[in-house]
Scaffold this motif. Structure first.
Motif, PDB file in Angstrom:
ATOM      1  N   CYS A  68       0.810  -1.230   0.000  1.00  0.00           N
ATOM      2  CA  CYS A  68       0.000   0.000   0.000  1.00  0.00           C
ATOM      3  C   CYS A  68       0.839   1.273   0.000  1.00  0.00           C
ATOM      4  O   CYS A  68       0.280   2.373  -0.014  1.00  0.00           O
ATOM      5  CB  CYS A  68      -0.948   0.013   1.200  1.00  0.00           C
ATOM      6  N   LEU A 534      -8.044  -5.017  -1.149  1.00  0.00           N
ATOM      7  CA  LEU A 534      -7.125  -4.055  -1.744  1.00  0.00           C
ATOM      8  C   LEU A 534      -7.637  -3.624  -3.109  1.00  0.00           C
ATOM      9  O   LEU A 534      -8.199  -4.423  -3.858  1.00  0.00           O
ATOM     10  CB  LEU A 534      -5.733  -4.649  -1.903  1.00  0.00           C
ATOM     11  N   VAL A 539      -3.310   1.267  -4.685  1.00  0.00           N
ATOM     12  CA  VAL A 539      -1.906   0.863  -4.581  1.00  0.00           C
ATOM     13  C   VAL A 539      -1.034   1.794  -5.416  1.00  0.00           C
ATOM     14  O   VAL A 539       0.023   2.265  -4.971  1.00  0.00           O
ATOM     15  CB  VAL A 539      -1.736  -0.598  -5.032  1.00  0.00           C
ATOM     16  N   HIS A 580      -4.915   3.668   2.361  1.00  0.00           N
ATOM     17  CA  HIS A 580      -5.803   2.729   1.664  1.00  0.00           C
ATOM     18  C   HIS A 580      -7.182   2.703   2.316  1.00  0.00           C
ATOM     19  O   HIS A 580      -8.207   2.636   1.625  1.00  0.00           O
ATOM     20  CB  HIS A 580      -5.186   1.328   1.666  1.00  0.00           C
TER      21      HIS A 580
END
Length: 762
Positions: A68, A534, A539, A580
């Motif tokens: 991240c 995620l 990212v 994130h």
């Protein structure tokens, strides 16, 4: 890379040369020895261990999350505990980091960058398919780790150096000249140098400070060579100077002769037989040649190969004064002596060596700068590579360093060679980049004035220069009103939003809210942030921000440091997991800004202030931020999780197996669970042994092995590579990109019409 297969040979075929040692005892023995030596120069410093910082990065970064953008506060805590373990044992540490990529090693650097691009492609495939952080061989260090680690160590009162040539050479030379107890690293070149003992960081147990010492004297006894013959052996086996392919015919002949004389060869790995065969060849050649011959005349080599071999052998020479063969390796004359004063050149070198500056030395003294791989998805057609996003910024940094105070009419206009890695750039040659002048409200001020003068007018001029590089003069009035780290964060976010037209209000909110909230969170609280899944776009945005921090650092150094360097460090304005989580929340459709700042009134007020200033600055450039929520959970066809929205976190998992059991990132932090509990999950990362040896007593998670990246004052590498044989070569899978190659996307269209700095005060 080190010497091809040598360390593996010692581990498998020469165990008597691999001695387990206790560094505490080594330090005590060394201290007793120097106490009895009245001529020793080590009395005032105590037992000193030289640390190859680049090789230790993967061992230091043991945080659970790496994908991240980095858990920077936790990382600094790890460094602090690591340093304290040695200082409590009475061991003084001196750290060295790579500061340059020497041109003779450029081909090796490029080859590694292409290999890592393939790894990154696999990482994004995994994220998009499973919504989690991959493990095993796909581990990558966060972007910027080698850039910011020297600053972290300096903040811990450690002595840090950045190399101006091959870092291995400087490490070995320092250790020898300063009577150090040894070198801690992961590079078999340290076996070849006739320097201090070489200790493996890959086999270091922090609990009791034990590791393996690779004894070069016992190695020589085993293979029948002298210490002075090791450099020739290293070059014939293959290293970073003399590639393995260049001497393949020599090794083939040596192996053939070895097998004729040894019908029952040593029972070890094939590479071990190669080392024995080449050692016998070296012994035979050196017995026939005079000792003054660097390269034995009887070797069947072309003129080019002979010259290359000579350079490789001489690169291991640590004698002082240095031999004439090495003069070309240490030329330090500036590429731009006509454009800067001698005082500027001296300051650039001093700041570089002391790991205080960034970009200055590579630009002013070398005329070359590079940036290694970044987590960027080549299939994402909306996101531009960070190398191109920050190109206008770099051009102004170059202009400030090389054009300030000049009329711009010179026919000898300086240019910078950039080696920046991004999808679509094949790195066959550097891109030649022209500096862009920075307009300041002063009658052609000089760089000397900006750097060396004092007074309130000069201080204001420095801040003006810094903000002009990012075209953010509207933020001048916030100086002293908000914390320096927040001013820097707002400057960076504003630049990113203006450069990348596809970013939305939600992206800006995620950036700003995490910077505001980070100040109030401990590293332990940050570790316990749970991510339901995620997002590959988040990212990329995390890595983009951290790369931007390194550009802030370069701009600050070029401007005479209007902001303290500490304010530009990621642990003061960025945490990957926190960002994130804010990204997922901002894109979940929430319309309540207080939720982005944990319902903290003071944070909310500050967040809204920064948000308003960002909108105002963008509006003056014709950039209107729009709301475009775009987060969606992974496809239910590829991952066993059902994700529903939650009013506090934006997303929460229910049903199925649940994200707590699906992977390393999704599991959440478990206090005290180090990689000793993970079994094979971490052990496959290294050819040097289990990672649990590195930090048994720290109680944190993660692990890895050492590598040499693009280092130090460069935009650094995070690739999982090893210098003794390298990591497993994973080629990029054949697949059709959904977007146009970056090289064909109009790389020069990133700088909008407002790329020239506005007149001050507008």
């Amino acid at each position: 890379m080190g010497v091809k297969g040598l360390q593996c040979f010692m581990d498998q075929c020469c165990p008597e040369a691999c001695e387990t040692v206790n560094l505490r005892q080594v330090a005590r023995d060394h201290a007793a020895k120097i106490q009895g030596d009245s001529s020793s120069t080590a009395h005032n410093t105590g037992p000193t261990l030289v640390v190859d910082g680049m090789a230790c990065l993967r061992h230091w970064y043991s945080c659970k999350d790496w994908i991240c953008g980095g858990q920077w506060k936790e990382y600094v805590d790890v460094l602090k505990r690591w340093v304290e373990a040695f200082t409590s044992a009475g061991i003084r540490l001196v750290f060295f980091f790579d500061g340059v990529v020497e041109e003779k090693k450029r081909a090796v650097w490029v080859k590694r960058r292409h290999r890592v691009n393939g790894d990154i492609s696999k990482i994004f495939c995994h994220i998009k398919k499973y919504g989690e952080q991959p493990g095993g061989q796909n581990f990558c260090l966060p972007s910027g780790l080698a850039t910011f680690t020297p600053f972290a160590l300096r903040s811990l009162k450690q002595e840090v150096f950045c190399s101006v040539q091959e870092a291995d050479y400087e490490i070995a030379n320092y250790a020898r000249q300063n009577n150090c107890i040894g070198i801690l690293g992961q590079d078999s070149d340290f076996i070849i140098y006739d320097s201090a003992p070489y200790f493996s960081v890959g086999k270091l147990w922090m609990k009791n400070l034990t590791t393996v010492m690779y004894n070069r004297h016992k190695l020589c006894q085993n293979i029948g060579l002298t210490i002075t013959q090791l450099p020739l052996l290293a070059c014939l086996l293959g290293n970073d100077v003399v590639s393995e392919e260049k001497m393949q015919h020599i090794r083939n002949n040596a192996i053939e002769a070895y097998r004729e004389k040894n019908p029952a060869p040593h029972s070890c790995a094939p590479q071990g037989q190669v080392v024995y065969a080449v050692s016998q060849l070296v012994s035979r050649l050196c017995s026939k040649e005079e000792e003054t011959d660097v390269v034995p005349q009887s070797l069947a080599l072309s003129a080019h190969q002979r010259d290359l071999l000579k350079k490789g052998i001489c690169s291991y020479c640590l004698s002082e004064p240095r031999s004439p063969e090495l003069d070309g390796l240490t030329a330090s004359s500036s590429a731009f002596e006509k454009h800067v004063s001698p005082e500027i050149l001296k300051a650039c070198r001093e700041k570089h060596v002391a790991a205080e500056g960034f970009m200055l030395y590579s630009v002013v003294c070398e005329g070359v700068t590079e940036c290694s791989n970044t987590l960027e998805d080549e299939e994402d057609g909306e996101m531009h590579p960070q190398a191109l996003v920050y190109k206008p910024c770099r051009q102004r940094i170059y202009g400030l360093l090389l054009l300030l105070g000049q009329d711009g009419q010179s026919v000898d206009c300086p240019t910078i060679k950039e080696w920046f890695v991004f999808p679509g750039n094949h790195l066959k040659e550097p891109e030649v980049v022209h500096p862009v002048p920075v307009c300041l409200p002063c009658d052609q001020p000089s760089l000397d004035l900006l750097w060396f003068s004092s007074g309130p007018e000069v201080s204001a001029l420095r801040l003006t220069a810094f903000l002009s590089i990012f075209d953010c003069m509207e933020l001048f009035n916030l100086y002293g009103v908000v914390e320096d780290s927040l001013l820097a964060a707002l400057c960076l976010v504003t630049y990113i939003i203006l450069q990348v037209q596809t970013l939305s209000q939600e992206d800006a909110d995620a950036y700003l809210s995490q910077a505001v909230c980070l100040r109030l969170k401990t590293s332990q609280e940050l570790q316990q942030i749970e991510l339901p899944f995620l997002c590959s776009r988040a990212v990329q945005l995390g890595s983009l921000y951290v790369r931007g921090l390194s550009h802030l650092l370069g701009a600050n150094s070029a401007s005479g440091c209007p902001l303290p360097s500490a304010a530009l460090m990621p642990w003061h304005s960025f945490d990957g997991r926190l960002f994130h989580s804010k990204y997922l929340l901002a894109h979940s459709g929430t319309e309540k800004p207080e939720l982005l700042v944990d319902s903290d009134p003071s944070c909310l007020s500050l967040f809204l202030q920064l948000r308003e200033k960002l909108a105002e600055t963008c509006m003056k450039r014709g950039r209107v931020l729009q709301s475009r929520p775009k987060v969606s959970p992974p496809s239910p066809n590829t991952t066993p999780v059902d994700v529903r929205r939650d009013r506090h976190t934006g997303w929460s998992p229910v049903g199925g197996e649940g994200w707590r059991g699906r992977g390393e990132t999704a599991r959440g932090h478990r206090q005290g669970r180090g990689w000793t509990d993970r079994g094979e999950e971490r052990s496959d990362r290294s050819e040097y042994g289990n990672r649990e040896r590195l930090w048994e007593s720290g109680g944190h998670t993660g692990g890895g092995g050492g590598h040499r990246g693009a280092g130090g004052q460069q935009f650094d590498s995070f690739s999982p590579e090893w210098r003794d044989g390298g990591a497993q070569n994973m080629t990029r899978p054949q697949q059709q990109s959904r977007g146009r190659p970056y090289s064909n996307r109009g790389r020069y269209q990133l700088a909008p019409r407002w790329s020239q700095p506005p007149a001050p005060g507008t």
